[in-house]
Design a protein around this motif. Structure first.
Motif, PDB file in Angstrom:
ATOM      1  N   ALA A 174      38.333  66.217 108.552  1.00  0.00           N
ATOM      2  CA  ALA A 174      37.486  66.030 109.886  1.00  0.00           C
ATOM      3  C   ALA A 174      36.807  67.134 110.325  1.00  0.00           C
ATOM      4  O   ALA A 174      35.847  67.400 111.086  1.00  0.00           O
ATOM      5  CB  ALA A 174      37.935  65.106 110.877  1.00  0.00           C
ATOM      6  N   GLY A 179      28.526  63.742 107.571  1.00  0.00           N
ATOM      7  CA  GLY A 179      28.526  62.449 106.773  1.00  0.00           C
ATOM      8  C   GLY A 179      28.503  62.704 105.205  1.00  0.00           C
ATOM      9  O   GLY A 179      28.548  63.878 104.799  1.00  0.00           O
ATOM     10  N   ILE A 180      28.561  61.650 104.436  1.00  0.00           N
ATOM     11  CA  ILE A 180      28.581  61.651 103.038  1.00  0.00           C
ATOM     12  C   ILE A 180      27.629  60.702 102.377  1.00  0.00           C
ATOM     13  O   ILE A 180      27.416  59.595 103.060  1.00  0.00           O
ATOM     14  CB  ILE A 180      30.137  61.007 102.502  1.00  0.00           C
ATOM     15  CG1 ILE A 180      31.206  61.896 103.177  1.00  0.00           C
ATOM     16  CG2 ILE A 180      30.097  61.143 100.842  1.00  0.00           C
ATOM     17  CD1 ILE A 180      32.484  61.329 103.100  1.00  0.00           C
ATOM     18  N   TYR A 185      37.551  65.487  92.823  1.00  0.00           N
ATOM     19  CA  TYR A 185      36.258  65.462  93.304  1.00  0.00           C
ATOM     20  C   TYR A 185      36.057  66.273  94.457  1.00  0.00           C
ATOM     21  O   TYR A 185      36.890  66.330  95.394  1.00  0.00           O
ATOM     22  CB  TYR A 185      35.704  64.062  93.713  1.00  0.00           C
ATOM     23  CG  TYR A 185      34.283  64.485  94.257  1.00  0.00           C
ATOM     24  CD1 TYR A 185      33.229  64.590  93.499  1.00  0.00           C
ATOM     25  CD2 TYR A 185      34.440  64.041  95.647  1.00  0.00           C
ATOM     26  CE1 TYR A 185      32.031  64.787  94.189  1.00  0.00           C
ATOM     27  CE2 TYR A 185      33.114  64.323  96.380  1.00  0.00           C
ATOM     28  CZ  TYR A 185      31.959  64.569  95.447  1.00  0.00           C
ATOM     29  OH  TYR A 185      30.710  64.878  96.429  1.00  0.00           O
ATOM     30  N   ARG A 186      35.105  67.074  94.409  1.00  0.00           N
ATOM     31  CA  ARG A 186      34.938  67.972  95.533  1.00  0.00           C
ATOM     32  C   ARG A 186      33.553  68.259  96.065  1.00  0.00           C
ATOM     33  O   ARG A 186      32.866  68.280  95.211  1.00  0.00           O
ATOM     34  CB  ARG A 186      35.312  69.483  95.387  1.00  0.00           C
ATOM     35  CG  ARG A 186      36.092  69.800  96.423  1.00  0.00           C
ATOM     36  CD  ARG A 186      36.997  71.264  96.203  1.00  0.00           C
ATOM     37  NE  ARG A 186      37.231  71.987  97.145  1.00  0.00           N
ATOM     38  CZ  ARG A 186      37.586  73.029  97.490  1.00  0.00           C
ATOM     39  NH1 ARG A 186      37.966  73.805  96.149  1.00  0.00           N
ATOM     40  NH2 ARG A 186      37.865  73.760  98.400  1.00  0.00           N
ATOM     41  N   GLY A 241      42.930  66.828  98.203  1.00  0.00           N
ATOM     42  CA  GLY A 241      43.794  66.219  99.481  1.00  0.00           C
ATOM     43  C   GLY A 241      43.580  64.832  99.523  1.00  0.00           C
ATOM     44  O   GLY A 241      44.512  63.953  99.582  1.00  0.00           O
ATOM     45  N   PHE A 288      37.615  57.999 108.344  1.00  0.00           N
ATOM     46  CA  PHE A 288      38.560  57.698 107.195  1.00  0.00           C
ATOM     47  C   PHE A 288      39.443  56.825 107.947  1.00  0.00           C
ATOM     48  O   PHE A 288      39.858  57.035 108.934  1.00  0.00           O
ATOM     49  CB  PHE A 288      39.076  58.954 106.733  1.00  0.00           C
ATOM     50  CG  PHE A 288      38.059  59.569 105.776  1.00  0.00           C
ATOM     51  CD1 PHE A 288      38.472  59.534 104.418  1.00  0.00           C
ATOM     52  CD2 PHE A 288      37.152  60.422 105.935  1.00  0.00           C
ATOM     53  CE1 PHE A 288      37.616  60.134 103.505  1.00  0.00           C
ATOM     54  CE2 PHE A 288      36.243  61.153 105.299  1.00  0.00           C
ATOM     55  CZ  PHE A 288      36.628  60.965 103.973  1.00  0.00           C
TER      56      PHE A 288
END
Ligand code: ADP
Length: 465
Positions: free
Chosen positions: A361, A392-393, A406-407, A421, A448
């Motif tokens: 965050a 955001g995503i 995944y990054r 993480g 999350f």
């Protein structure tokens, strides 16, 4: 084909060997029934008509005599050379007498026998029956040829030959058709699978064919997608990790050289540079630890150390770590609690999840720098949410964020990240049996969350993501 041969073989055995015998016994049964009918007609005084009809319908010679052997009525539809007809014509009653004697010897009321009539060169069935009715008593003789049976049998046998040929051809065509339809797609899929196994990810499993093949190719196509995804992630991971390893290593080398060449004699500068080297070394060990941790979690070699603790204490203690960041970088991080709950979980692992969520965050909160940790009590669970107001995503990337390796695109980070993480969080939460997930809207920020079960069952089903 084997099945067809078996069926034909059965047909042949039954039609060829047993048909004639079966027909003969059926004919004998028929004659016995006819004799019943005739005797009941005799007792009603209607024998003459019934005899005419039966003799005509069944090609028979029928004779009725009284007990002394005198012919009372006769009907012939077999021609003049039948046994009983000859008896009638020369009034010898020879054949009738013979069979009557046999009947007497057998001590039965009815006798049937098959004889070869040399006059007409064919087999015949003779029936003799003794009867006693209210209208009188006497003997009933019936003679019938087996010829119609033989001709039927020969017709059936002929047909059997045609049927055999037709069925063989049909079976051959169907076999060809089926094997083409069944095996051709499988052969094709096998070829594609071999190409895929040799590392060609561009292949496509798109066999249509019949349903099972369609499903198989769909499953293989999905497996291929998954494998190529993992393959890509693995390559990305190596690129990411090498990058992440190289940066701190370069820094360590550069500052060590600086201390050697420049700041070695200046205690203040030297300490500052040594501090940077220590920080970078920490980063390196953090990264290596993460990789080890994930591989341990994934291989299932980790046992959770359960204990009961206060949720408020846990979150507050995690937050103390961020005081410096709040003061120095202007972050607004706060906890919105609900009533405190005692939870049963692995405290250290739960720390890791909270740190990861909060660190992310912080890293992705953008200019806003506002991070909220919320506690929402439910009947049998406590939901913890970590929200930010960052970028955001996107919808496409959302399902991937918990994926191993995944990054997202690179951002300037205030907290070190390794790209592992969230996958570590996922494994920890899965092992606890806690539900977890993410909600996010591009441009508005992400949340999350995970839900701690208050009364965990012994064997927990896998949580839904
Ligand atoms: P890292 O943060 O070290 O890259 P993570 O596994 O923690 O690795 O996260 C994976 C990816 O998920 C990140 O690279 C980022 O693209 C995305 N992500 C995680 N948390 C957030 C968040 N709060 N806001 C936007 N993107 C996020």
């Amino acid at each position: 084909m084997v099945f067809t041969v078996l069926i034909l073989l059965l047909l042949w055995v039954f039609q060829y060997f047993f048909l004639a015998r079966y027909y003969r016994s059926a004919r004998i049964r028929d004659m016995s029934n006819i004799s019943d009918k005739l005797i009941s007609a005799y007792s009603k005084g209607d024998i003459a008509n019934e005899m005419k009809r039966m003799a005509f319908d069944n090609s028979m010679c029928i004779v009725v005599t009284d007990t002394s052997g005198r012919v009372s009525i006769a009907e012939n539809n077999l021609g003049s050379i039948s046994y009983f007809m000859l008896d009638l014509m020369n009034s010898s009653g020879y054949n009738m007498h013979l069979i009557k004697q046999e009947l007497a010897e057998s001590r039965k009321d009815e006798l049937t026998k098959i004889v070869k009539n040399e006059n007409i060169k064919s087999e015949e069935i003779l029936l003799c029956r003794k009867f006693e009715t209210s209208a009188g008593s006497g003997y009933l003789y019936i003679e019938a040829s087996v010829d119609p049976v033989d001709s039927t049998v020969s017709i059936i046998r002929q047909q059997l030959i045609y049927i055999t040929i037709i069925i063989f051809e049909l079976a051959f065509i169907i076999t060809l058709f089926i094997s083409k339809r069944l095996s051709a797609p499988i052969v094709h899929i096998t070829g594609t699978a071999k190409k895929f196994a040799s590392g060609d990810f561009s292949v496509k499993f798109e066999e249509k064919g019949y349903r099972e093949v369609g499903e198989l190719s769909e499953v293989l196509e999905n497996a291929k997608d998954e494998i190529s995804k993992v393959n890509k992630l693995r390559t990305d991971l190596i690129a990411n990790i090498s990058h992440d390893l190289r940066t701190p290593l370069t820094m360590v080398k550069a500052y060590a050289e600086m201390i050697r060449d420049l700041s070695g004699d200046d205690p203040e500068k030297r300490n500052e540079h040594l501090g940077i080297i220590i920080d970078e070394a920490d980063r390196l060990s953090n990264l290596v630890n993460n990789i080890l941790e994930l591989s341990k979690l994934e291989s299932g070699n980790i046992e959770l150390k359960y204990s009961d603790f206060s949720l408020h204490d846990k979150i507050n203690s995690v937050l103390t770590r961020y005081t410096l960041l709040i003061e120095q970088n202007g972050y607004d991080i706060s906890f919105e609690p609900d009533e405190d709950r005692t939870i049963h979980a692995d405290a250290e692992k739960l720390d890791q999840v909270l740190y990861n969520f909060i660190n992310n965050a912080i890293n992705y909160s953008g200019e806003q720098k506002v991070i909220r940790i919320r506690q929402i009590n439910r009947e049998d669970a406590v939901r913890i949410e970590v929200s930010d107001n960052g970028k955001g995503i996107s919808k496409e990337l959302l399902p991937k964020v918990f994926d191993r390796y995944y990054r997202g695109e690179k951002v300037k980070r205030d907290v070190v990240g390794t790209g592992l993480g969230l996958s570590i969080c996922k494994e920890i939460l899965k092992k606890h049996g806690f539900a977890f997930g993410v909600q996010s809207e591009e441009g508005k920020g992400s949340t999350f969350w995970f839900e701690v079960r208050l009364h965990p069952a012994k064997e927990l089903p896998a949580a839904k993501v």
